[in-house]
Design an enzyme around this catalytic site. Structure first.
Site, PDB file in Angstrom:
ATOM      1  N   GLY A   8       0.829  -1.211   0.000  1.00  0.00           N
ATOM      2  CA  GLY A   8       0.000   0.000   0.000  1.00  0.00           C
ATOM      3  C   GLY A   8       0.859   1.256   0.000  1.00  0.00           C
ATOM      4  O   GLY A   8       0.431   2.322   0.439  1.00  0.00           O
ATOM      5  N   GLY A   9       2.074   1.125  -0.539  1.00  0.00           N
ATOM      6  CA  GLY A   9       3.022   2.243  -0.536  1.00  0.00           C
ATOM      7  C   GLY A   9       2.658   3.379  -1.476  1.00  0.00           C
ATOM      8  O   GLY A   9       3.329   4.410  -1.473  1.00  0.00           O
ATOM      9  N   GLY A  11      -0.447   4.582  -1.327  1.00  0.00           N
ATOM     10  CA  GLY A  11      -1.526   5.276  -0.635  1.00  0.00           C
ATOM     11  C   GLY A  11      -0.973   6.421   0.198  1.00  0.00           C
ATOM     12  O   GLY A  11       0.229   6.732   0.141  1.00  0.00           O
ATOM     13  N   PHE A  12      -1.848   7.031   0.951  1.00  0.00           N
ATOM     14  CA  PHE A  12      -1.491   8.219   1.750  1.00  0.00           C
ATOM     15  C   PHE A  12      -0.409   7.885   2.798  1.00  0.00           C
ATOM     16  O   PHE A  12       0.713   8.417   2.747  1.00  0.00           O
ATOM     17  CB  PHE A  12      -2.786   8.746   2.387  1.00  0.00           C
ATOM     18  CG  PHE A  12      -2.631   9.631   3.576  1.00  0.00           C
ATOM     19  CD1 PHE A  12      -1.746  10.710   3.564  1.00  0.00           C
ATOM     20  CD2 PHE A  12      -3.396   9.414   4.727  1.00  0.00           C
ATOM     21  CE1 PHE A  12      -1.618  11.545   4.674  1.00  0.00           C
ATOM     22  CE2 PHE A  12      -3.278  10.244   5.826  1.00  0.00           C
ATOM     23  CZ  PHE A  12      -2.384  11.300   5.811  1.00  0.00           C
ATOM     24  N   GLY A  14       1.123   4.998   3.309  1.00  0.00           N
ATOM     25  CA  GLY A  14       2.189   4.190   2.707  1.00  0.00           C
ATOM     26  C   GLY A  14       3.257   5.047   2.041  1.00  0.00           C
ATOM     27  O   GLY A  14       4.456   4.817   2.226  1.00  0.00           O
ATOM     28  N   THR A 127      -6.419  -0.109  12.824  1.00  0.00           N
ATOM     29  CA  THR A 127      -7.066   1.184  13.090  1.00  0.00           C
ATOM     30  C   THR A 127      -7.762   1.186  14.444  1.00  0.00           C
ATOM     31  O   THR A 127      -8.119   0.116  14.960  1.00  0.00           O
ATOM     32  CB  THR A 127      -8.096   1.466  11.964  1.00  0.00           C
ATOM     33  OG1 THR A 127      -8.993   2.473  12.394  1.00  0.00           O
ATOM     34  CG2 THR A 127      -8.924   0.250  11.617  1.00  0.00           C
ATOM     35  N   ASP A 128      -7.998   2.386  14.973  1.00  0.00           N
ATOM     36  CA  ASP A 128      -8.775   2.488  16.228  1.00  0.00           C
ATOM     37  C   ASP A 128     -10.247   2.178  15.981  1.00  0.00           C
ATOM     38  O   ASP A 128     -11.008   1.970  16.921  1.00  0.00           O
ATOM     39  CB  ASP A 128      -8.602   3.887  16.859  1.00  0.00           C
ATOM     40  CG  ASP A 128      -9.127   5.032  15.992  1.00  0.00           C
ATOM     41  OD1 ASP A 128      -9.462   4.795  14.807  1.00  0.00           O
ATOM     42  OD2 ASP A 128      -9.194   6.174  16.483  1.00  0.00           O
ATOM     43  N   GLU A 129     -10.652   2.148  14.701  1.00  0.00           N
ATOM     44  CA  GLU A 129     -12.071   1.933  14.402  1.00  0.00           C
ATOM     45  C   GLU A 129     -12.532   0.526  14.802  1.00  0.00           C
ATOM     46  O   GLU A 129     -13.726   0.276  14.927  1.00  0.00           O
ATOM     47  CB  GLU A 129     -12.366   2.198  12.917  1.00  0.00           C
ATOM     48  CG  GLU A 129     -12.043   3.632  12.555  1.00  0.00           C
ATOM     49  CD  GLU A 129     -12.640   4.097  11.239  1.00  0.00           C
ATOM     50  OE1 GLU A 129     -13.647   3.536  10.797  1.00  0.00           O
ATOM     51  OE2 GLU A 129     -12.076   5.050  10.664  1.00  0.00           O
ATOM     52  N   TYR A 152     -15.838  -1.786   6.811  1.00  0.00           N
ATOM     53  CA  TYR A 152     -14.397  -1.463   6.848  1.00  0.00           C
ATOM     54  C   TYR A 152     -13.786  -1.915   8.172  1.00  0.00           C
ATOM     55  O   TYR A 152     -12.827  -2.695   8.198  1.00  0.00           O
ATOM     56  CB  TYR A 152     -14.184   0.044   6.654  1.00  0.00           C
ATOM     57  CG  TYR A 152     -12.791   0.516   7.051  1.00  0.00           C
ATOM     58  CD1 TYR A 152     -11.666   0.084   6.349  1.00  0.00           C
ATOM     59  CD2 TYR A 152     -12.592   1.368   8.144  1.00  0.00           C
ATOM     60  CE1 TYR A 152     -10.376   0.490   6.721  1.00  0.00           C
ATOM     61  CE2 TYR A 152     -11.320   1.781   8.517  1.00  0.00           C
ATOM     62  CZ  TYR A 152     -10.217   1.343   7.802  1.00  0.00           C
ATOM     63  OH  TYR A 152      -8.945   1.735   8.171  1.00  0.00           O
ATOM     64  N   LYS A 156     -10.990  -4.924   9.098  1.00  0.00           N
ATOM     65  CA  LYS A 156      -9.713  -4.666   9.773  1.00  0.00           C
ATOM     66  C   LYS A 156      -9.629  -5.519  11.053  1.00  0.00           C
ATOM     67  O   LYS A 156      -8.588  -6.074  11.376  1.00  0.00           O
ATOM     68  CB  LYS A 156      -9.562  -3.181  10.134  1.00  0.00           C
ATOM     69  CG  LYS A 156      -9.490  -2.228   8.963  1.00  0.00           C
ATOM     70  CD  LYS A 156      -8.289  -2.414   8.074  1.00  0.00           C
ATOM     71  CE  LYS A 156      -6.998  -1.952   8.678  1.00  0.00           C
ATOM     72  NZ  LYS A 156      -5.856  -2.086   7.719  1.00  0.00           N
TER      73      LYS A 156
HETATM   74  N1  NAD Z   1      -5.948   7.094   7.089  1.00  0.00           N
HETATM   75  C1  NAD Z   1      -6.176   6.869   8.379  1.00  0.00           C
HETATM   76  O1  NAD Z   1      -6.643   7.766   9.082  1.00  0.00           O
HETATM   77  C2  NAD Z   1      -5.832   5.536   8.995  1.00  0.00           C
HETATM   78  C3  NAD Z   1      -5.859   5.411  10.387  1.00  0.00           C
HETATM   79  C4  NAD Z   1      -5.503   4.193  10.959  1.00  0.00           C
HETATM   80  C5  NAD Z   1      -5.145   3.130  10.162  1.00  0.00           C
HETATM   81  N2  NAD Z   1      -5.144   3.265   8.819  1.00  0.00           N
HETATM   82  C6  NAD Z   1      -4.707   2.113   7.999  1.00  0.00           C
HETATM   83  O2  NAD Z   1      -3.521   2.504   7.344  1.00  0.00           O
HETATM   84  C7  NAD Z   1      -3.424   1.846   6.076  1.00  0.00           C
HETATM   85  C8  NAD Z   1      -3.196   2.867   4.974  1.00  0.00           C
HETATM   86  O3  NAD Z   1      -4.270   3.797   4.975  1.00  0.00           O
HETATM   87  P1  NAD Z   1      -4.301   5.063   4.002  1.00  0.00           P
HETATM   88  O4  NAD Z   1      -5.105   6.099   4.657  1.00  0.00           O
HETATM   89  O5  NAD Z   1      -2.939   5.359   3.535  1.00  0.00           O
HETATM   90  O6  NAD Z   1      -5.156   4.458   2.804  1.00  0.00           O
HETATM   91  P2  NAD Z   1      -5.136   4.758   1.245  1.00  0.00           P
HETATM   92  O7  NAD Z   1      -6.479   4.355   0.763  1.00  0.00           O
HETATM   93  O8  NAD Z   1      -4.650   6.135   0.984  1.00  0.00           O
HETATM   94  O9  NAD Z   1      -4.031   3.738   0.697  1.00  0.00           O
HETATM   95  C9  NAD Z   1      -4.217   2.352   0.631  1.00  0.00           C
HETATM   96  C10 NAD Z   1      -3.336   1.813  -0.480  1.00  0.00           C
HETATM   97  O10 NAD Z   1      -3.471   0.390  -0.500  1.00  0.00           O
HETATM   98  C11 NAD Z   1      -3.574  -0.035  -1.859  1.00  0.00           C
HETATM   99  N3  NAD Z   1      -4.320  -1.297  -1.896  1.00  0.00           N
HETATM  100  C12 NAD Z   1      -5.605  -1.502  -1.541  1.00  0.00           C
HETATM  101  N4  NAD Z   1      -5.947  -2.782  -1.706  1.00  0.00           N
HETATM  102  C13 NAD Z   1      -4.842  -3.417  -2.180  1.00  0.00           C
HETATM  103  C14 NAD Z   1      -4.562  -4.751  -2.557  1.00  0.00           C
HETATM  104  N5  NAD Z   1      -5.494  -5.704  -2.481  1.00  0.00           N
HETATM  105  N6  NAD Z   1      -3.320  -5.057  -3.008  1.00  0.00           N
HETATM  106  C15 NAD Z   1      -2.364  -4.090  -3.117  1.00  0.00           C
HETATM  107  N7  NAD Z   1      -2.579  -2.806  -2.786  1.00  0.00           N
HETATM  108  C16 NAD Z   1      -3.811  -2.474  -2.321  1.00  0.00           C
HETATM  109  C17 NAD Z   1      -4.292   1.103  -2.581  1.00  0.00           C
HETATM  110  O11 NAD Z   1      -4.016   1.083  -3.968  1.00  0.00           O
HETATM  111  C18 NAD Z   1      -3.709   2.323  -1.874  1.00  0.00           C
HETATM  112  O12 NAD Z   1      -2.582   2.808  -2.561  1.00  0.00           O
HETATM  113  C19 NAD Z   1      -4.704   1.049   5.912  1.00  0.00           C
HETATM  114  O13 NAD Z   1      -4.456  -0.287   6.283  1.00  0.00           O
HETATM  115  C20 NAD Z   1      -5.669   1.693   6.908  1.00  0.00           C
HETATM  116  O14 NAD Z   1      -6.633   0.771   7.364  1.00  0.00           O
HETATM  117  C21 NAD Z   1      -5.476   4.450   8.201  1.00  0.00           C
END
Ligand code: NAD
Length: 341
Positions: A8-9, A11-12, A14, A127-129, A152, A156
């Site tokens: 997930g690198g 993503g935000f 990542g 997540t805390d959710e 969601y 998790k």
């Molecule tokens: N954003 C928050 O506030 C928050 C808080 C706590 C935990 N998290 C956790 O942190 C992690 C990252 O969250 P984020 O906000 O960066 O999310 P995001 O949606 O910005 O990024 C997630 C990334 O994962 C990739 N992805 C999704 N499914 C995939 C799969 N099957 N195979 C390969 N890649 C896949 C997506 O393409 C995306 O780039 C998640 O696990 C989320 O549950 C997020």
């Protein structure tokens, strides 16, 4: 040079973690299926010598080959479907990525350990959710029961249980972080703070679910990355660590604070930028709040970023990187999802 995988690198969180690890001189292997973005705006200028990208789903058996090829010290598992409203609209994708994807990573680690007899750590980002609504002044600790409310958070929670079972049954070296809401550069535009900023920059009303009384705990993404790195370095096998800031604020007050910051910085905003209450999310959790004493006391981690300063920097980041919004499809990212039909 130590090698680590970040799933997930793109993503935000990542992307921020990839940058963080590269700065610490790690070789980073990024695995992401790029379902939502074709290119990664946040990683466009990185040094590619210490970096590999695989466009791959975490359900793929090719992960085993990547483990054999790089023999990484750790996997940070962030790949997940993450938008609660999208989970109400299309829950199956969340089961596939968040539960089955995590299951596949655990299986590939198990195969790898059997074949190479080498150690590898899994730092799974939850997540805390998973704790669900926390009423009154209570805060969830790592021992609080899991009571997920949305597809969601349920997906998790399931992944967390699978990981604990693999740690206990197969001796997989795994740790879980349960972090509160993140904000900072590069968050996808469907999430709350980027939506507010996008609408402020586009002279549009600011949509607030319900009456805006739902409260969340907010942490800057850099503090979260630092917390994940601390868990990787010092965390104990099969343990959960809450990562929290203690900054709890209602959605309405956060919106007002953002407007105050924008006004204080003399940024001209259009007349249509007003708070607009919209239909609430079905099953909307009222309050999340976590007790993060465990990671603070046992691993000596603490957050560094002041919330108001972090929010101002985040607004400025979107202002100066407005092109980031153009990486996302207007159809997919700028429409309301998750209203029960
Ligand atoms: N954003 C928050 O506030 C928050 C808080 C706590 C935990 N998290 C956790 O942190 C992690 C990252 O969250 P984020 O906000 O960066 O999310 P995001 O949606 O910005 O990024 C997630 C990334 O994962 C990739 N992805 C999704 N499914 C995939 C799969 N099957 N195979 C390969 N890649 C896949 C997506 O393409 C995306 O780039 C998640 O696990 C989320 O549950 C997020």
């Amino acid at each position: 040079m130590k090698k680590v995988i970040v799933t997930g690198g793109n993503g935000f969180i990542g992307s921020n973690l990839v940058n963080f690890l590269l700065k610490k001189n790690y070789f980073v292997i990024n695995i992401d299926n790029n379902k939502y973005v074709k290119a990664n705006y946040l990683l466009k200028n990185i040094n590619r010598k210490k970096y590999r990208f695989y466009k791959l789903d975490i359900n793929s058996s090719k992960i085993f080959k990547i483990l054999i090829k790089f023999k990484p010290d750790a996997i940070f598992n962030l790949a997940a479907e993450t938008h609660v409203d999208r989970s109400i609209e299309a829950p199956k994708d969340f089961i596939n990525s968040n539960i089955l994807g995590t299951f596949n990573i655990l299986e590939q680690i198990r195969n790898y350990k059997k074949k190479l007899k080498k150690k590898i750590k899994l730092i799974h980002v939850s997540t805390d959710e998973v704790y669900g609504d926390i009423l009154g002044k209570d805060k969830s600790t790592e021992n609080s029961p899991y009571q997920p409310s949305s597809p969601y958070s349920a997906s998790k929670a399931s992944a967390d249980h699978l990981i604990k079972s693999y740690a206990r049954t197969y001796g997989i070296d795994a740790m879980i972080s349960n972090c509160c809401n993140n904000y900072g550069p590069g968050q996808f535009p469907e999430k709350f703070i980027p939506t507010l900023i996008f609408n402020i920059l586009n002279n549009s009303p600011l949509p607030i679910y319900g009456k805006g009384k739902n409260t969340r705990e907010w942490i800057h993404v850099e503090d979260h990355c630092n917390g994940l790195f601390t868990i990787y370095k010092k965390g104990k096998n099969a343990e959960n660590y809450n990562i929290g800031s203690g900054n709890n604020i209602s959605n309405l007050n956060l919106t007002k604070l953002l407007l105050k910051i924008v006004n204080k910085n003399k940024i001209l905003i259009g007349k249509k930028v007003t708070i607009k209450f919209v239909k609430d999310r079905p099953g909307h959790d009222f309050r999340y709040a976590i007790n993060s004493n465990k990671i603070r006391k046992k691993l000596k981690w603490r957050p560094a970023k002041n919330f108001e300063r972090g929010l101002k920097e985040t607004f400025d980041w979107y202002l100066y990187n407005y092109n980031f919004f153009n990486y996302f499809s207007k159809k997919k990212f700028f429409k309301r999802l998750g209203l029960k039909k």
